[in-house]
Design an enzyme around this catalytic site. Structure first.
Site, PDB file in Angstrom:
ATOM      1  N   LYS A 284       0.817  -1.212   0.000  1.00 46.96           N
ATOM      2  CA  LYS A 284       0.000   0.000   0.000  1.00 46.96           C
ATOM      3  C   LYS A 284       0.853   1.266   0.000  1.00 46.96           C
ATOM      4  O   LYS A 284       0.470   2.274  -0.587  1.00 46.96           O
ATOM      5  CB  LYS A 284      -0.937   0.021   1.211  1.00 46.96           C
TER       6      LYS A 284
ATOM      7  N   LYS B   4      -4.729  -9.618  -6.895  1.00 44.77           N
ATOM      8  CA  LYS B   4      -5.923  -9.767  -6.062  1.00 44.77           C
ATOM      9  C   LYS B   4      -7.033  -8.829  -6.522  1.00 44.77           C
ATOM     10  O   LYS B   4      -6.756  -7.687  -6.880  1.00 44.77           O
ATOM     11  CB  LYS B   4      -5.500  -9.445  -4.618  1.00 44.77           C
TER      12      LYS B   4
ATOM     13  N   LYS C 189     -10.607  -3.192  -4.148  1.00 43.30           N
ATOM     14  CA  LYS C 189     -11.372  -1.953  -4.315  1.00 43.30           C
ATOM     15  C   LYS C 189     -10.509  -0.853  -4.916  1.00 43.30           C
ATOM     16  O   LYS C 189     -11.024   0.101  -5.481  1.00 43.30           O
ATOM     17  CB  LYS C 189     -11.862  -1.463  -2.952  1.00 43.30           C
TER      18      LYS C 189
HETATM   19  P1  AMP Z   1     -11.104  -5.152   2.916  1.00 46.81           P
HETATM   20  O1  AMP Z   1     -11.939  -4.795   1.754  1.00 46.81           O
HETATM   21  O2  AMP Z   1      -9.638  -5.049   2.627  1.00 46.81           O
HETATM   22  O3  AMP Z   1     -11.504  -4.454   4.178  1.00 46.81           O
HETATM   23  O4  AMP Z   1     -11.347  -6.712   3.178  1.00 46.81           O
HETATM   24  C1  AMP Z   1     -12.466  -7.223   3.875  1.00 46.81           C
HETATM   25  C2  AMP Z   1     -12.460  -8.739   3.892  1.00 46.81           C
HETATM   26  O5  AMP Z   1     -12.526  -9.265   2.560  1.00 46.81           O
HETATM   27  C3  AMP Z   1     -11.189  -9.352   4.514  1.00 46.81           C
HETATM   28  O6  AMP Z   1     -11.545 -10.510   5.246  1.00 46.81           O
HETATM   29  C4  AMP Z   1     -10.359  -9.728   3.320  1.00 46.81           C
HETATM   30  O7  AMP Z   1      -9.467 -10.780   3.580  1.00 46.81           O
HETATM   31  C5  AMP Z   1     -11.436 -10.133   2.314  1.00 46.81           C
HETATM   32  N1  AMP Z   1     -10.969  -9.935   0.929  1.00 46.81           N
HETATM   33  C6  AMP Z   1     -10.617  -8.749   0.362  1.00 46.81           C
HETATM   34  N2  AMP Z   1     -10.245  -8.927  -0.932  1.00 46.81           N
HETATM   35  C7  AMP Z   1     -10.379 -10.258  -1.191  1.00 46.81           C
HETATM   36  C8  AMP Z   1     -10.160 -11.078  -2.351  1.00 46.81           C
HETATM   37  N3  AMP Z   1      -9.757 -10.556  -3.517  1.00 46.81           N
HETATM   38  N4  AMP Z   1     -10.410 -12.410  -2.237  1.00 46.81           N
HETATM   39  C9  AMP Z   1     -10.842 -12.946  -1.077  1.00 46.81           C
HETATM   40  N5  AMP Z   1     -11.048 -12.233   0.056  1.00 46.81           N
HETATM   41  C10 AMP Z   1     -10.834 -10.905   0.009  1.00 46.81           C
END
Ligand code: AMP
Ligand code: TRP
Length: 334
Positions: free
Chosen positions: A111, A195, A198
């Site tokens: 990041k 990955k 967002k």
């Molecule tokens: P975040 O959007 O970074 O706050 O992620 C929220 C949840 O979604 C966390 O448990 C992450 O590990 C999961 N997550 C985010 N991106 C992915 C992805 N591409 N594949 C699987 N899990 C994800």
């Protein structure tokens, strides 16, 4: 007692990775655990956010959790900044965690990018706040996607060091990650080695929970593939990240295994398979999206869930925070 804590950042809309990697598993786990689900707005501001967008996104993420099937009466849904214990405990953990530990965090490196000098101190200390989120409730289990594994290991190290330094064996439990399902790491539709995220500038790289049927079909149609037909067995997925990702998404959405899904489409062309995948995605996500839209037309209800959730979260956190302060030696004049 087993207690679950997990969180999602309100940094835009939820995408298919968040759903398959995290929220969908929460819905299944809520039958067996006491659960606390948090919209982590304090984590979101570790990178710049537009204040109005942050407020809107906090409500959207809460609505997505409810629409996906989390029961807000039985379990707790709230936003982090409403419970002051998160910030208080994060400060204590800033003094427990070691610089060397944080220096190893790959998410910070990703990041912060090349311009590390210009990253916020909050982005660096992000994992300490995450440990505080979990341990403020003495949560024992944390369902997340694969990308959060390293942060969970750090939370365990912090818990163990606190217990050891203050001579309070078993004060904090060592939280266990729950990384479940066939889609623990959903990849970008435009690059099977990256990955789904967002923050990817390309909208075509991800399926958002708010995308309509046409958008979903278009994004799947335009997803990157390779020229070969689909393989006959799992081994044939080696070196074919895009095929592996799309088949993995199909497997997760249809509640089957990757092996079963590969067998089902063995030898098919991508064109036919993509049509099936689009139909499945629309069928599975459509009802959630309808419910989300209904909830976002009733913000008073969403806010009432967040208010009630914060009160209930605070009722659990307050006595634990008081204990922590005693352990550390902070004087509370009663
Ligand atoms: P975040 O959007 O970074 O706050 O992620 C929220 C949840 O979604 C966390 O448990 C992450 O590990 C999961 N997550 C985010 N991106 C992915 C992805 N591409 N594949 C699987 N899990 C994800
Ligand atoms: N860091 C997590 C992510 O970006 C979100 C998060 C914050 C979290 N606090 C948490 C997840 C506590 C689980 C438990 O995905």
């Amino acid at each position: 007692m087993s207690r679950i804590f997990s969180g999602v950042q309100p940094t835009g809309n939820l995408h298919l990775g968040n759903y398959l990697g995290a929220v969908r598993n929460w819905v299944k786990l809520q039958h067996d655990y006491e659960c606390i689900f948090c919209v982590v707005d304090m984590h979101a501001i570790t990178v710049p956010q537009d204040p109005k967008a942050l407020t809107a996104s906090t409500r959207e993420v809460a609505a997505a959790m409810i629409a996906s099937g989390v029961d807000p009466k039985k379990h707790i849904i709230f936003n982090q900044s409403q419970v002051s214990g998160h910030a208080e405990l994060a400060w204590i953990f800033n003094c427990v965690a070691r610089l060397g530990w944080l220096n190893r965090m790959t998410q910070f490196k990703d990041k912060a990018g090349k311009n590390r000098e210009n990253a916020s101190v909050g982005l660096y200390a992000y994992p300490n706040l995450m440990a505080a989120d979990i341990l403020l409730y003495k949560a024992t289990h944390v369902p997340v996607g694969e990308d959060q594994k390293q942060h969970l290991e750090l939370a365990r190290d912090i818990a163990a060091k606190f217990n050891n330094d203050f001579g309070v064996e078993n004060f904090f439990p060592l939280p266990e990650p729950l990384i479940l399902g066939t889609a623990t790491r959903v990849m970008s539709l435009k690059d099977g080695t990256k990955k789904m995220s967002k923050s990817d500038p390309s909208e075509l790289s991800r399926i958002n929970m708010t995308d309509d049927a046409d958008d979903i079909a278009k994004k799947i149609r335009k997803a990157k593939t390779d020229p070969e037909p689909l393989p006959g067995d799992d081994k044939g997925l080696e070196g074919r990240p895009e095929a592996a990702n799309l088949l993995g998404i199909y497997a997760a959405l249809s509640d089957s295994t990757l092996t079963e899904t590969v067998a089902k489409f063995a030898g098919e062309g991508f064109g036919t398979f993509k049509q099936h995948l689009a139909d499945l995605a629309v069928a599975k996500l459509g009802p959630i999206q309808d419910e989300m839209r209904r909830l976002l037309d009733d913000l008073a209800y969403v806010d009432s869930v967040l208010k009630d959730g914060a009160e209930r979260a605070n009722a659990i956190a307050e006595p634990i925070m008081a204990e922590i302060k005693d352990v550390v030696g902070f004087l509370t004049v009663r």
